[in-house]
Design a protein around this motif. Structure first.
Motif, short mmCIF file in Angstrom:
data_model
loop_
_atom_site.label_atom_id
_atom_site.label_comp_id
_atom_site.label_asym_id
_atom_site.label_seq_id
_atom_site.Cartn_x
_atom_site.Cartn_y
_atom_site.Cartn_z
N LEU A 1 46.70 39.46 43.59
CA LEU A 1 47.04 39.72 42.19
C LEU A 1 48.52 39.92 41.96
O LEU A 1 48.95 40.50 40.97
CB LEU A 1 46.22 40.92 41.68
CG LEU A 1 44.70 40.64 41.69
CD1 LEU A 1 43.94 41.90 41.29
CD2 LEU A 1 44.34 39.49 40.76
N THR B 1 43.80 38.93 33.47
CA THR B 1 43.52 37.87 34.43
C THR B 1 42.13 37.27 34.29
O THR B 1 41.18 37.96 33.92
CB THR B 1 43.71 38.39 35.88
OG1 THR B 1 43.53 37.30 36.79
CG2 THR B 1 42.73 39.50 36.22
N ARG C 1 41.23 35.60 37.06
CA ARG C 1 40.99 35.40 38.50
C ARG C 1 39.83 36.23 39.01
O ARG C 1 39.17 35.85 39.96
CB ARG C 1 42.25 35.78 39.32
CG ARG C 1 43.47 34.98 38.97
CD ARG C 1 44.68 35.49 39.75
NE ARG C 1 44.54 35.22 41.16
CZ ARG C 1 44.74 34.03 41.71
NH1 ARG C 1 45.08 33.01 40.97
NH2 ARG C 1 44.60 33.87 42.99
#
Ligand SMILES: [Zn+2]
Ligand SMILES: [Zn+2]
Lengths: 147, 147
Positions: free
Chosen positions: A87, A104, A106
């Motif tokens: 991150l 994010t 992700r």
């Protein structure tokens, strides 16, 4: 995995991690604000000045401190490149304080609950914390995982 | 929820909770040995002698100690009676040590990861710990939750 976004509204949730190291200490909060966006926000004190890596690791096992947190988390099906749990950097001031904020796609909160946040230097894991369920604005039915 | 048992093999996993209180300290381990059976096992030291309640609470948030762990966990669809998170008594010896072992179908590991273990007396929460993912014998693909 395939049905996560379909059942998004019921899976939206919040988490908190109390981060602890030999000298470092902080709190990170996570809110899954929509099925694609996890907001992470936190402040860590007691770091050495400069840049540190912030990672989600696979396990939340802190029975041997940050050493038992396993490897960097990666979602199954992620196609090459950076791991999902990588991150980026947090940069500590001269006073050792780092503030972190990230929106994010992700990670999804329901994939990281029970795992850990780990702060790295190039040489070592300097602090870590279990990612734990917290009550949150979006947690209608008190559960993160719809399965 | 409906598909949990169908995807059982991929969801089997292990967890660990480091339990901490003002005087109490212990470790609890969880292994989902089959889709219906979670084995819990642990030892807690530093308790007052006698019986204490052992509960799973909804949240793993220990930012305000055991006070921020929320209410006793209950699975949705549980039909009346004792809550799923009410796991009975642990009895400490005169030396303050309690050993606990339970094979239970009341909880599934993938529903309790990120929540907490809380040890109660009648009056208060004496110790608690976040339930964190650990590497385990049965964790083939390194994930607890199949969603
Ligand atoms: Zn790492
Ligand atoms: Zn309770």
């Amino acid at each position: 995995m395939g049905s996560v976004t379909e059942k998004g509204p019921q899976s939206l949730g919040a988490a908190v991690s109390m981060i602890l190291g030999d000298t470092a200490r902080g709190v990170m909060r996570f809110v899954q604000v929509d099925p694609d966006t996890c907001v992470m926000e936190g402040t860590i004190d007691g770091l050495s000045p400069g840049a540190h890596g912030l990672f989600i690791h696979e396990l939340g096992d802190v029975s041997r401190g940050c050493a038992s947190c396993g490897e960097v988390f990666d979602s199954r099906g992620q196609s090459g490149g950076k791991k999902a749990g990588d991150l980026g950097l947090v940069t500590a001031t001269e006073e050792g304080r780092a503030k972190y904020r990230l929106n994010t796609s992700r990670i999804k909160i329901w994939n990281v609950i029970g795992r850990s946040v780990v702060i790295h230097t190039a040489e070592e894991r300097v602090a870590c914390g279990i990612i734990a369920r917290s009550s949150g604005l979006f947690e209608n039915d008190k559960r993160i995982c719809a399965c």
